[in-house]
Design a protein around this motif. Structure first.
Motif, mmCIF file in Angstrom:
data_model
loop_
_atom_site.group_PDB
_atom_site.id
_atom_site.type_symbol
_atom_site.label_atom_id
_atom_site.label_comp_id
_atom_site.label_asym_id
_atom_site.label_seq_id
_atom_site.Cartn_x
_atom_site.Cartn_y
_atom_site.Cartn_z
ATOM 1 N N PRO A 56 -59.474 -13.762 -80.750
ATOM 2 C CA PRO A 56 -59.059 -15.162 -80.947
ATOM 3 C C PRO A 56 -58.643 -15.469 -82.380
ATOM 4 N N PHE A 57 -59.321 -14.862 -83.347
ATOM 5 C CA PHE A 57 -59.003 -15.149 -84.742
ATOM 6 C C PHE A 57 -57.703 -14.474 -85.171
ATOM 7 N N SER A 58 -57.365 -13.357 -84.535
ATOM 8 C CA SER A 58 -56.074 -12.744 -84.840
ATOM 9 C C SER A 58 -54.937 -13.630 -84.344
ATOM 10 N N VAL A 59 -55.152 -14.299 -83.212
ATOM 11 C CA VAL A 59 -54.153 -15.252 -82.711
ATOM 12 C C VAL A 59 -53.982 -16.403 -83.697
ATOM 13 N N LEU A 60 -55.108 -16.915 -84.211
ATOM 14 C CA LEU A 60 -55.041 -17.991 -85.204
ATOM 15 C C LEU A 60 -54.281 -17.545 -86.452
ATOM 16 N N ASP A 61 -54.542 -16.317 -86.906
ATOM 17 C CA ASP A 61 -53.863 -15.811 -88.095
ATOM 18 C C ASP A 61 -52.362 -15.685 -87.872
ATOM 19 N N LEU A 62 -51.972 -15.235 -86.702
ATOM 20 C CA LEU A 62 -50.544 -15.058 -86.412
ATOM 21 C C LEU A 62 -49.834 -16.401 -86.261
ATOM 22 N N LEU A 63 -50.521 -17.386 -85.698
ATOM 23 C CA LEU A 63 -49.922 -18.713 -85.552
ATOM 24 C C LEU A 63 -49.882 -19.470 -86.875
ATOM 25 N N GLY A 64 -50.888 -19.247 -87.695
ATOM 26 C CA GLY A 64 -50.905 -19.824 -89.037
ATOM 27 C C GLY A 64 -50.808 -21.337 -89.055
ATOM 28 N N GLU A 65 -49.847 -21.863 -89.796
ATOM 29 C CA GLU A 65 -49.697 -23.300 -89.981
ATOM 30 C C GLU A 65 -49.261 -24.031 -88.715
ATOM 31 N N LYS A 66 -48.898 -23.292 -87.698
ATOM 32 C CA LYS A 66 -48.538 -23.927 -86.426
ATOM 33 C C LYS A 66 -49.752 -24.553 -85.746
ATOM 34 N N VAL A 67 -50.938 -24.161 -86.186
ATOM 35 C CA VAL A 67 -52.171 -24.734 -85.645
ATOM 36 C C VAL A 67 -52.950 -25.347 -86.815
ATOM 37 N N PRO A 68 -52.516 -26.522 -87.298
ATOM 38 C CA PRO A 68 -53.145 -27.105 -88.496
ATOM 39 C C PRO A 68 -54.616 -27.447 -88.314
ATOM 40 N N LEU A 69 -55.049 -27.672 -87.069
ATOM 41 C CA LEU A 69 -56.456 -27.986 -86.815
ATOM 42 C C LEU A 69 -57.367 -26.888 -87.349
ATOM 43 N N PHE A 70 -56.916 -25.632 -87.235
ATOM 44 C CA PHE A 70 -57.701 -24.498 -87.717
ATOM 45 C C PHE A 70 -57.230 -24.015 -89.080
ATOM 46 N N HIS A 71 -55.922 -24.082 -89.318
ATOM 47 C CA HIS A 71 -55.378 -23.535 -90.558
ATOM 48 C C HIS A 71 -55.894 -24.270 -91.789
ATOM 49 N N GLN A 72 -56.274 -25.528 -91.635
ATOM 50 C CA GLN A 72 -56.794 -26.285 -92.769
ATOM 51 C C GLN A 72 -58.086 -25.676 -93.318
ATOM 52 N N MET A 86 -53.370 -5.790 -88.643
ATOM 53 C CA MET A 86 -54.360 -5.905 -87.565
ATOM 54 C C MET A 86 -54.397 -4.635 -86.723
ATOM 55 N N SER A 87 -53.225 -4.138 -86.344
ATOM 56 C CA SER A 87 -53.176 -2.943 -85.501
ATOM 57 C C SER A 87 -53.694 -1.719 -86.244
ATOM 58 N N ASP A 88 -53.405 -1.629 -87.545
ATOM 59 C CA ASP A 88 -53.904 -0.505 -88.342
ATOM 60 C C ASP A 88 -55.434 -0.498 -88.380
ATOM 61 N N ASN A 89 -56.031 -1.683 -88.567
ATOM 62 C CA ASN A 89 -57.486 -1.770 -88.620
ATOM 63 C C ASN A 89 -58.116 -1.467 -87.269
ATOM 64 N N PHE A 90 -57.493 -1.951 -86.215
ATOM 65 C CA PHE A 90 -58.011 -1.648 -84.878
ATOM 66 C C PHE A 90 -57.969 -0.150 -84.608
ATOM 67 N N MET A 91 -56.876 0.504 -84.996
ATOM 68 C CA MET A 91 -56.747 1.935 -84.754
ATOM 69 C C MET A 91 -57.750 2.740 -85.590
ATOM 70 N N VAL A 92 -58.065 2.284 -86.794
ATOM 71 C CA VAL A 92 -59.093 2.946 -87.593
ATOM 72 C C VAL A 92 -60.429 2.892 -86.861
ATOM 73 N N THR A 93 -60.768 1.712 -86.348
ATOM 74 C CA THR A 93 -62.025 1.547 -85.617
ATOM 75 C C THR A 93 -62.038 2.389 -84.348
ATOM 76 N N PHE A 94 -60.932 2.385 -83.619
ATOM 77 C CA PHE A 94 -60.822 3.168 -82.390
ATOM 78 C C PHE A 94 -60.967 4.660 -82.683
ATOM 79 N N TYR A 95 -60.287 5.122 -83.718
ATOM 80 C CA TYR A 95 -60.362 6.528 -84.118
ATOM 81 C C TYR A 95 -61.797 6.909 -84.483
ATOM 82 N N ASN A 96 -62.452 6.055 -85.277
ATOM 83 C CA ASN A 96 -63.825 6.343 -85.693
ATOM 84 C C ASN A 96 -64.773 6.456 -84.496
#
Length: 279
Positions: A56-72, A86-96
């Protein structure tokens, strides 16, 4: 691999119990025994928790200022994680998990097989006290480890620096760890509940809750309904404290609670947004 006798699987007798969690525990034993008795269940539980809490927080990050309720509430609004980050970090975790965590589980099966699952559930009090005790113990262990790795240049460079590749943390970066750090954290996470004689249900609750706290520490949002605001007296550092640690790495070493940083003078308040924007 089954951890209780076969007749008990076929029929779970109704019995009076002072344990409010007993019906739920009986349900797990009767319907999900092959899953919860597997030594790989804690790994699945931990990884799926990390995935679903971060999403859910990755969605918020990608939407950014389009969701001012959270972006503030974004702590460092001038720094936005990309989909590639995001994908690089997920793949590091998956690999580990594939190449280190799972083999470690397989080895541990032969060294220390899991004991049979108990028939009785923990009481609510036992579950709460067990979770609190494990979290406090882990917090102490990691504070010491974290402090040492920031003060020793070689330890920091070869073990902990990978976690500090981003000045502005985001949810997926919570498990961006080197292999030595991953194995250390994994060792504590698995054996602290054993050391404190926790019920398996308590251990699983600790797993889910601690991963939620870890993800929440890295989300990069000072949301008014996160745990650090809900728990009184500033007992939890939360995202503001850990975000500040990534900005000023010589501060806020504790992963969850704030007491050790207060005691040793390493606590630092969050910088104001206008200070960040001026940099």
């Amino acid at each position: 691999m089954l951890n209780i006798i076969e007749p008990y699987l076929q029929f779970l007798p109704c019995r009076s119990s002072d344990h409010l969690l007993q019906p739920f525990w009986d349900y797990l034993l009767f319907h999900y025994m092959p899953l919860i008795s597997s030594p790989f269940f804690p790994v699945l539980l931990a990884f799926s928790s990390y995935f679903f809490f971060s999403l859910p927080f990755s969605v918020l990050d990608l939407l950014g200022e389009k969701v001012p309720l959270f972006h503030q509430y974004k702590i460092q609004p001038n720094r936005k994680p990309t989909l590639k980050m995001m994908s690089d970090n997920f793949m590091v975790t998956f690999y580990n998990h594939i190449f280190f965590v799972l083999p470690a589980v397989i080895i541990s099966i032969f060294i220390m097989p899991a004991p049979p699952l108990p028939r009785d559930a923990p009481t609510v009090y036992e579950l709460f006290i067990g979770m609190l005790a494990v979290l406090l113990l882990f917090d102490t262990q990691y504070f010491i480890w974290h402090f040492m790795h920031h003060k020793h240049p070689q330890l920091y460079r070869w073990i902990h620096a990978v976690h500090h590749e981003y000045i502005a943390p985001f949810s997926w970066s919570s498990e961006r760890l080197s292999i030595p750090e991953l194995m250390t954290v994994g060792f504590w996470s698995n054996y602290d509940p054993i050391l404190l004689n926790c019920h398996p249900l308590t251990t699983w609750c600790i797993t889910v809750f601690s991963i939620w706290m870890s993800v929440e520490d890295h989300i990069g949002y000072d949301l008014p309904w996160t745990l650090n605001h809900l728990v009184p007296l500033g007992l939890l550092g939360g995202a503001p404290a850990h975000d500040m640690h990534h900005q000023r790495p010589s501060t806020n070493y504790a992963p969850f609670f704030s007491h050790w940083d207060r005691i040793f003078g390493t606590a630092a308040p969050l910088k104001k947004k206008n200070e960040l924007k001026s940099k």
